[in-house]
Design an enzyme around this catalytic site. Structure first.
Site, mmCIF file in Angstrom:
data_model
loop_
_atom_site.group_PDB
_atom_site.id
_atom_site.type_symbol
_atom_site.label_atom_id
_atom_site.label_comp_id
_atom_site.label_asym_id
_atom_site.label_seq_id
_atom_site.Cartn_x
_atom_site.Cartn_y
_atom_site.Cartn_z
ATOM 1 N N SER A 28 -9.856 -0.417 7.264
ATOM 2 C CA SER A 28 -9.278 -0.255 5.925
ATOM 3 C C SER A 28 -8.541 -1.470 5.369
ATOM 4 C CB SER A 28 -8.329 0.943 5.894
ATOM 5 O OG SER A 28 -9.062 2.144 5.860
ATOM 6 N N LYS B 276 0.850 -1.194 0.000
ATOM 7 C CA LYS B 276 0.000 0.000 0.000
ATOM 8 C C LYS B 276 0.885 1.244 0.000
ATOM 9 C CE LYS B 276 -3.884 2.020 2.616
ATOM 10 N NZ LYS B 276 -4.733 1.891 3.823
ATOM 11 N N SER C 47 -9.734 1.889 3.012
ATOM 12 C CA SER C 47 -8.853 2.599 2.115
ATOM 13 C C SER C 47 -7.830 1.731 1.398
ATOM 14 C CB SER C 47 -8.119 3.687 2.901
ATOM 15 O OG SER C 47 -7.227 3.106 3.842
#
Lengths: 100, 489
Positions: free
Chosen positions: B178, B79, B154
């Site tokens: 997330s 990420k 997210s």
């Protein structure tokens, strides 16, 4: 606790944001909606309840203060939007300087 | 082009060690699939083919010499909020679009020492603020099961990449769900470890009392393998716990006989999608068949979790994001003539709408006159939420809930209504407030072909029990060889 345009402007100043009129109107609406929602917390009796700031079962984490040289200083400066020699360069700090 | 030959990191690891396949072959396969599919999925913000191939060659040398560890040569995506030295780290934000970290996060150093292969950086909501990955300043990642829908967020790029076989595994971060919410919506496994279990040094901070890094994988075993490597105390992170790291793959096979599984009433509420509810109820029955004892219980402060979260998380964010000032790194609005004007213009143009909304809210709840009414109040309610869980874990070993109230929603469906977007995290947020470990595992697909996730929560540092319950369920409902149509096409 509804907030008005003046408060939106004050918070923006505190947060170092400059907002356009449309943005201010949108934020006024959104913040009031969200604050209206979080208002539900006031229904709870929390008298005498200790606040939780984090969930770790440690309070302080101490270690020896040992120097560890960082060898890649040029990489840090390489990320700077503006620099001079080994300094970060910024516009004048005092606002009246910029007009002279 | 066909499906991956190895569906899990575990299988791939064995094949690499046995010499059945090389890391260069596998890495090439994933890079080729990224080339072919990522223009549709849009999971990656940055792909590093040359770097990945060089790491793969190095891994192959080590494997040949017999010096490999279980993750050596396994490709992984990261990420774009976790720093890798020399690779751009944007956090999905314009304000960091030019930032190249001069150092790597501790989790990256740990993976590097195992000679994992980094494929690239994965898309996310800006500064991890969002539940759909639509808040990225660069691109909207699509759900591989239905490209008209969001992947969750997210960590939407991470979830979509693993679901579409654009990476065998990924790292995500979880502040309010997330990791678990996008894992559920994309049909993969997502583990949020206990607060303090994994070092956050080199993770760009959003809400420091909530953020945690965790694995996103195609099986529970894979999540345990990754946690084995990334967990542990780090002198560079004062919020990481000095506590031994067990082998998380050990004991997974022991089953759930005699395990007490708590089912909280407050997680089966009105508004939950009937297909989601049925799949989760079936999952509970499956574990009952496996010998688990089901305990009905109550977490009475559940309905206050979102309100509590949006005060605490935004307060912490407004403080953490004060560092983006255009001075030392990232974007600067260059036309400003004075320093304060430069700060304001830089931040106003560098941050997107949702980030500004949260900075404003956080600044407000911390400001003079409102601190007691909002921030302190929220911290007190946080204590009540923790107490709910402490009492619950006296009656059960693990709690089972839906991960999300609905399957993936459509792109654009909730972008105009921030509150509706926040409410999609209703089942995941409490674990962050209480610092608990949580894992989402696929438990079904809707008639329309959208994945459904079931969540397991445990007491702090009870990852072994949470993983065992999840693994035991997964054995009854294996999904690792299930791919969206676009992968096989």
């Amino acid at each position: 606790m509804a907030i008005g345009r003046k408060e939106v402007e004050h918070i923006a100043t505190l947060a170092r944001l400059s907002l356009g009129e449309e943005e201010k109107a949108r934020l006024e609406k959104d913040l009031n909606a969200i604050l209206g929602y979080v208002e539900k917390l006031s229904a709870l009796d929390t008298k005498g309840v200790e606040p939780t700031s984090h969930t770790l079962e440690i309070t302080n984490a101490f270690r020896e203060d040992v120097l560890k040289p960082f060898e890649k200083g040029e990489k840090i400066l390489g990320n700077a939007p503006a620099k001079r020699e080994t300094f970060f360069q910024v516009p004048p700090i005092a606002e009246d300087v910029s007009s002279t | 082009m066909s499906l991956p030959a190895y569906h899990t990191v575990r299988d791939l690891s064995r094949a690499l060690q046995d010499g059945a396949v090389s890391s260069t072959e596998i890495t090439r396969e994933y890079l080729d699939r990224i080339d072919r599919l990522d223009s549709q999925v849009k999971a990656y913000l940055y792909v590093d083919p040359d770097g990945a191939m060089a790491m793969a060659r190095e891994a192959d040398t080590l494997i040949r010499k017999g010096e490999a560890s279980p993750l050596t040569g396994v490709p992984i995506g990261i990420k774009d909020v976790i720093c890798i030295e020399g690779i751009p780290n944007t956090c999905g934000s314009k304000i960091l679009q030019n930032y190249v970290p001069p150092y790597s996060a501790t989790v990256i150093e740990k993976l590097k020492s195992e000679h994992v292969v980094f494929l690239g950086k994965l898309n996310m909501d800006e500064f991890a603020m969002g539940s759909s990955t639509e808040n990225s300043r660069f691109q909207v990642t699509r759900n591989p099961w239905d490209l008209e829908r969001i992947p969750g967020g997210s960590s939407g790029g991470s979830a979509a990449a693993v679901a579409a076989a654009l990476s065998p595994a990924a790292l995500g971060t979880d502040t309010g769900g997330s990791i678990r919410q996008p894992a559920a919506l994309c049909g993969i496994v997502g583990l949020k470890p206990t607060y303090g279990r994994v070092s956050r040094f080199g993770l760009v901070a959003f809400a420091s009392s909530l953020d945690q890094i965790g694995p996103m994988t195609r099986s529970v075993w894979d999540a345990a393998m990754l946690l084995n490597v990334i967990a542990g105390h780090d002198p560079k992170d004062s919020t990481s716990m000095p506590r031994e790291v067990p082998d998380y793959t050990e004991g997974l096979e022991e089953g759930v006989k005699g395990m007490r599984i708590g089912i909280p009433d407050e997680y089966f509420i009105e508004g939950i999608d009937p297909e989601v509810e049925k799949a989760v109820r079936d999952a509970i029955e499956a574990l009952k068949d496996g010998g688990a004892e089901v305990v009905r219980l109550s977490l009475p402060h559940t309905e206050y979790a979102i309100a509590t979260y949006y005060i605490i998380a935004t307060a912490e964010a407004s403080s953490n994001l004060a560092r983006y000032d255009g001075v030392r790194y990232g974007y600067r609005e260059a036309s400003a003539k004075a320093l304060k004007e430069m700060y304001e213009k830089t931040r106003s143009e560098g941050f997107g709408t949702e980030v500004k909304r949260r900075i404003m809210l956080g600044t407000y709840v911390l400001s003079a006159g409102y601190y007691e009414a909002y921030y302190r109040k929220a911290q007190q309610v946080r204590t009540l939420i923790r107490r709910d869980f402490a009492e619950a874990f006296e009656k059960c070993d693990v709690i089972m809930t839906p991960t999300t109230p609905t399957p993936a929603f459509r792109v654009g469906e909730k972008t105009d209504d921030p509150l509706q977007m926040y409410l999609s995290d209703i089942f995941t947020i409490s674990a962050n407030l209480a610092g608990l470990p949580g894992i989402s595992v696929p438990c079904g697909w809707t008639q329309a072909g959208l994945p459904i996730g079931v969540q397991f929560l445990g007491a702090t540092f009870s990852e072994p029990i949470v993983l065992r319950a999840a693994y035991s369920f997964e054995k009854r409902f294996p999904f690792a060889d299930r791919y969206p149509d676009l992968v096989a096409r």
